[in-house]
Design a protein around this motif. Sequence first.
Motif, mmCIF file in Angstrom:
data_model
loop_
_atom_site.group_PDB
_atom_site.id
_atom_site.type_symbol
_atom_site.label_atom_id
_atom_site.label_comp_id
_atom_site.label_asym_id
_atom_site.label_seq_id
_atom_site.Cartn_x
_atom_site.Cartn_y
_atom_site.Cartn_z
ATOM 1 N N PHE A 196 -5.079 70.782 65.738
ATOM 2 C CA PHE A 196 -3.779 70.235 66.157
ATOM 3 C C PHE A 196 -3.420 70.838 67.504
ATOM 4 C CE2 PHE A 196 0.843 70.619 66.440
ATOM 5 C CZ PHE A 196 1.222 69.301 66.261
ATOM 6 N N TYR A 197 -2.923 69.990 68.396
ATOM 7 C CA TYR A 197 -2.475 70.450 69.706
ATOM 8 C C TYR A 197 -1.238 69.644 70.097
ATOM 9 C CZ TYR A 197 -1.988 70.773 74.739
ATOM 10 O OH TYR A 197 -1.464 70.930 75.996
ATOM 11 N N SER A 198 -0.237 70.327 70.662
ATOM 12 C CA SER A 198 0.923 69.636 71.232
ATOM 13 C C SER A 198 1.506 70.531 72.316
ATOM 14 C CB SER A 198 1.977 69.333 70.152
ATOM 15 O OG SER A 198 2.696 70.497 69.828
ATOM 16 N N LYS A 199 2.450 69.969 73.074
ATOM 17 C CA LYS A 199 3.065 70.730 74.163
ATOM 18 C C LYS A 199 3.910 71.874 73.633
ATOM 19 C CE LYS A 199 6.963 67.499 74.396
ATOM 20 N NZ LYS A 199 7.694 66.544 75.252
ATOM 21 N N ASP A 200 4.317 71.797 72.336
ATOM 22 C CA ASP A 200 5.145 72.850 71.758
ATOM 23 C C ASP A 200 4.319 73.978 71.153
ATOM 24 O OD1 ASP A 200 7.479 71.425 72.359
ATOM 25 O OD2 ASP A 200 7.244 70.207 70.554
ATOM 26 N N VAL A 201 3.011 73.795 71.054
ATOM 27 C CA VAL A 201 2.128 74.816 70.488
ATOM 28 C C VAL A 201 1.323 75.406 71.637
ATOM 29 C CG1 VAL A 201 0.265 75.296 68.864
ATOM 30 C CG2 VAL A 201 2.019 73.616 68.284
ATOM 31 N N PRO A 202 1.538 76.670 71.989
ATOM 32 C CA PRO A 202 0.898 77.233 73.177
ATOM 33 C C PRO A 202 -0.621 77.293 73.076
ATOM 34 C CG PRO A 202 1.987 78.949 71.899
ATOM 35 C CD PRO A 202 2.399 77.649 71.294
ATOM 36 N N LYS A 203 -1.142 77.433 71.847
ATOM 37 C CA LYS A 203 -2.583 77.531 71.659
ATOM 38 C C LYS A 203 -2.993 76.566 70.554
ATOM 39 C CE LYS A 203 -6.252 80.897 70.728
ATOM 40 N NZ LYS A 203 -6.539 82.296 70.354
ATOM 41 N N PRO A 204 -4.052 75.753 70.753
ATOM 42 C CA PRO A 204 -4.433 74.770 69.738
ATOM 43 C C PRO A 204 -4.726 75.430 68.392
ATOM 44 C CG PRO A 204 -5.588 74.359 71.792
ATOM 45 C CD PRO A 204 -4.905 75.681 71.945
ATOM 46 N N ILE A 205 -4.311 74.732 67.312
ATOM 47 C CA ILE A 205 -4.597 75.174 65.942
ATOM 48 C C ILE A 205 -5.895 74.507 65.494
ATOM 49 C CG2 ILE A 205 -3.737 75.183 63.573
ATOM 50 C CD1 ILE A 205 -0.912 74.979 64.761
ATOM 51 N N THR A 206 -6.840 75.302 65.002
ATOM 52 C CA THR A 206 -8.150 74.755 64.625
ATOM 53 C C THR A 206 -8.584 75.301 63.269
ATOM 54 O OG1 THR A 206 -9.280 76.549 65.811
ATOM 55 C CG2 THR A 206 -8.854 74.513 67.043
ATOM 56 N N ASP A 207 -9.629 74.661 62.727
ATOM 57 C CA ASP A 207 -10.341 75.141 61.527
ATOM 58 C C ASP A 207 -9.456 75.197 60.289
ATOM 59 O OD1 ASP A 207 -12.608 75.436 63.076
ATOM 60 O OD2 ASP A 207 -12.155 77.513 63.580
ATOM 61 N N LEU A 208 -8.520 74.238 60.153
ATOM 62 C CA LEU A 208 -7.796 74.109 58.902
ATOM 63 C C LEU A 208 -8.621 73.283 57.909
ATOM 64 C CD1 LEU A 208 -4.177 73.372 60.162
ATOM 65 C CD2 LEU A 208 -5.132 75.554 59.443
ATOM 66 N N VAL A 209 -8.433 73.539 56.607
ATOM 67 C CA VAL A 209 -9.164 72.819 55.560
ATOM 68 C C VAL A 209 -8.162 72.275 54.556
ATOM 69 C CG1 VAL A 209 -10.877 72.978 53.719
ATOM 70 C CG2 VAL A 209 -11.194 74.294 55.831
ATOM 71 N N VAL A 210 -8.282 70.982 54.240
ATOM 72 C CA VAL A 210 -7.430 70.328 53.242
ATOM 73 C C VAL A 210 -8.323 69.637 52.222
ATOM 74 C CG1 VAL A 210 -5.737 68.488 52.846
ATOM 75 C CG2 VAL A 210 -5.501 69.979 54.829
ATOM 76 N N THR A 211 -7.987 69.794 50.938
ATOM 77 C CA THR A 211 -8.720 69.104 49.872
ATOM 78 C C THR A 211 -7.721 68.337 49.015
ATOM 79 O OG1 THR A 211 -8.572 70.980 48.348
ATOM 80 C CG2 THR A 211 -10.477 70.892 49.820
ATOM 81 N N PHE A 212 -8.227 67.252 48.412
ATOM 82 C CA PHE A 212 -7.396 66.408 47.562
ATOM 83 C C PHE A 212 -8.257 65.879 46.425
ATOM 84 C CE2 PHE A 212 -5.426 62.367 46.393
ATOM 85 C CZ PHE A 212 -4.095 62.727 46.254
ATOM 86 N N ASN A 213 -7.861 66.214 45.189
ATOM 87 C CA ASN A 213 -8.594 65.753 44.000
ATOM 88 C C ASN A 213 -7.649 64.917 43.147
ATOM 89 O OD1 ASN A 213 -11.274 67.418 43.984
ATOM 90 N ND2 ASN A 213 -9.667 68.860 44.540
ATOM 91 N N HIS A 214 -8.213 63.908 42.496
ATOM 92 C CA HIS A 214 -7.379 63.098 41.616
ATOM 93 C C HIS A 214 -8.162 62.637 40.389
ATOM 94 C CE1 HIS A 214 -9.461 59.778 43.709
ATOM 95 N NE2 HIS A 214 -9.149 59.042 42.632
ATOM 96 N N ASP A 215 -7.421 62.416 39.301
ATOM 97 C CA ASP A 215 -7.949 61.862 38.057
ATOM 98 C C ASP A 215 -6.841 60.990 37.480
ATOM 99 O OD1 ASP A 215 -9.024 61.222 35.634
ATOM 100 O OD2 ASP A 215 -9.329 63.289 34.954
ATOM 101 N N LEU A 216 -6.976 59.659 37.674
ATOM 102 C CA LEU A 216 -5.913 58.729 37.335
ATOM 103 C C LEU A 216 -6.407 57.642 36.401
ATOM 104 C CD1 LEU A 216 -4.540 58.126 40.962
ATOM 105 C CD2 LEU A 216 -3.778 59.851 39.339
#
Length: 944
Positions: A219-239
Amino acid sequence: MAKKSPAKIIGIILVIIVVLLVAAGVTLKIMFPPSKLKAMTMPHIEKALGRDVEIERIGLAVFPYLGVKIRNLQIANTQREGFSDEPFVTLEGFIVKVKVLPLLKRDLQIDEIILTSPHILVETDHTGSFNFDDLAVVAKDTTKEEKPEKEKPEGAGGIPVPLVMEKFIIDDGSVIYHDRKSNMKVGLGKINQRVDVSADKGLKDIKTTGELTMKEISFYSKDVPKPITDLVVTFNHDLVADLVEGTLTINEIKASLQEIYIAMTGKVTNFNQTPTLDLAIKTEKLDLANILAEVPVAMVPEIAKTKGSGSLRLDVAVKGELDSAGPDINGTLVLNNGEINYTELPQKISDMNANIAFNANSLNISKLHLMLGANPVDLKAQVENFASPVVDAALNAKVNLDDIKNIIKLPEGNDLGGMITADVQAKGQVDPNDPTKLAVNGDVELQKVRVVTPAVVQPVLLNGSLDFSNDKIAQKLAVDIGKSSMNLTAQLKDYLALAIPDTSKNYPRPMLTFDLNSPYLNTNEILPASEEKETSEDAPEEKSSTQEPGLLLASPLPNLDMKGTITNDHMIYQEMDLRNVKVAYQCINDIIDMTVQANLFGGSFTQDMNANVQNIENPQIENKLSIDGIQVGELITAFKGYLDNGNVLFGELKKLDESLSGKIALNGDLTTHGGTQQELTDNLNGELTARLKDGKIERGSIFEGLTKVVDKFYNLGAIDFRKMKLTVAIADRLVHLKNFDLNSSYGDWLAEGSIGFNSSLDITLKNYLTKKHSKPVAKMENAATGAAKKGLQAAAKASGLAQYVDPGSVVDDFGTYLDEQGRATLKIQITGTVSKPKFSSPTLVRYDSGGKKQEQKPREQIKEKLQDEINQKKKEAEELAKKKLEEQRRNVEAQKKKAAEEAARKKAEAEAKAREEAKKAEQKAKEEAKDAGKNAVKKLKKMF
């Protein structure tokens, strides 16, 4: 013929089926080779998208599964300006695998759908338009009338065959979102997904399970002085869903960010009409250390210096219909044994425990406890009805400030100590229309509180208490700073209107009353010394700036009335040693009245000020000032700071302490108005009257210039005076000298004129010399008078004027430079500026023989006297001519009478001759008188 076994028969049938399928597949591949498939599909895809599409290869698979394969698909980006040249979509591979044998039973079983390395680019230009806005499938044809949608029946229809999708796979996908309008870029990299779906023919039993993982999120924006990197998101479902009945069973939905997980289970019913929810959202026991570790350092750099421990758990239940009112939400947040440690601080915040229950309309903090070092803080609070909150809260804290400085890093040069104990309760409704519905009560005690700050030279020691209720705050405070001390008693009534907006405008205006008493106060030992500003001796007459001057009051005064007194036995402030200080202050409806009284430098000082600041752009100020028995030099030195406001004239007044001494009595009545310092100065009006006695004037630009212009009359030294009186009127950026009278050893000094705020001078100064200093003037006058008499007498004798006038008597009547007391007066004109004055040559004021002032110059007086004498002689000559003419007229009448007896013919001739002779005689008389006057004037002109 031998009978064949059933197993052989089945085997033969299976072989035949396989052969047929293979034959069918081979036939299909022969009928639809890759080139033909590509030619058949590409135009339809490009038309549907409205974009160029490239496919390296498309083909059919027939065994062991029936399927379609696509390799290297690419969809072009929009051709509009403001977007990149990168493709909109790229896909290395796309495979759909369908099981063949179940199709014979009208059972559609998709074995796999596989997307290999899909890449999607979503971007906007600087106006906010998306790169997919012009896709043909997105854009609407506005030329066609939209047909009303047919009302759909409740429930859901069926599908021709049961559907089972064992696998839906995304392998190594990515999405880039680039928003040029807000300068933001989000990257979702390493997207891998596996989904299993099965559905019966009637859509009553749809099951889906799966897992989605996104790594390398940036993630990068003008309000974030240094880019945010290497985040991990997982999503599991059983429906499990029943589209006919409108139910959805959530066996589990689990989401995570890094190591933080949240799960949801429950059921949704009747979602075809008004959904009813019965959901449970829970977190696992979250480690506070993990939560802090997952906060991006790029967004919060200080988080790298923070460590924590303890656990956090969130439970939320959502039940009810999803209508306009919304379902009921009930939850709890539990914090156990929390601890926060900032690496730059020696102590930590520990023993953090909290039990918080909440729903959609209330909040209940049954327990919130923490330790600031060894200092306990406890809070209990309950809030009902967020729309019109009803509060019941209590805060208890006992804080040793010596511990706080080890928990909270204080700025350099600051220190704290002592004990603060607080017990606060708040109960009632928060109503902007009636703040009294909220009852706030409590007390705060300060015991040996010590504050060290660079703003105060000495440590500040505080002891006292603060008691408050919902309508007032009362304070009793003893303050010691070095040798200085003070006692403050104050009360603030109706203060809630300051904290809660009073929309009704009916609540009483807050009122602060105070009484401050101090036996001794030395501000020089309390406040740090201010740095002296360097000023140039030749300062410009007016300061100019390209910037608009700011208002002295940047915002209106707070909605607060004040009334109080300050008494002080002995105060030292900068150069001032004040005794018996008394201040009465009042501010009601933004109208300030203040009276200040004090003994200063052996005299007294009183000031009465009224200021109406209801309009901060144009405050109205009245100021009455009285000073008596104070040495003027000491007074100016003490008030130099107030004179340093950028005005040239006031800047020059600061220097008077170097050249003027004496005890002053001053009375002033001044008014002004304006929002800036410049406007207040420009609009200053009023009158000042000052009396000085037993003083001296020496040095200074005006004094030094004066010594030079009077040196031909006398040597001017320091001017010692017995008394001086000065009255000035201030208006239109001018100080008008109404009365200036100074009695000195060099005589009396009088002045009139004006001094501009730009220090310009236009002054007429008169020095009424003593008899001693007038003696040189008398000698000069006697010598000049004697010379004038001799010169005039000689000139009159030579020109013949002596018969008309006595020159000696004319000179005697000229007057004198000395009055009846034998004193002369010098008159000097002063222009230029205060720092660079200009002086005219002194002139002497003349007096008549009676000692009265004369304004005419000697030469003008002589001319006037001689002209009077000449006019008198001319008048006498004209009278004589008239007498001669009358005598001649009588003789002519006698001759006419005698001639009447003569012959008639001679009568007319005699009369005519007589008239002619009379006319000639008259003209000759006039010419003789005229010639006599001309000759006298010519002789007078030759003399001068």
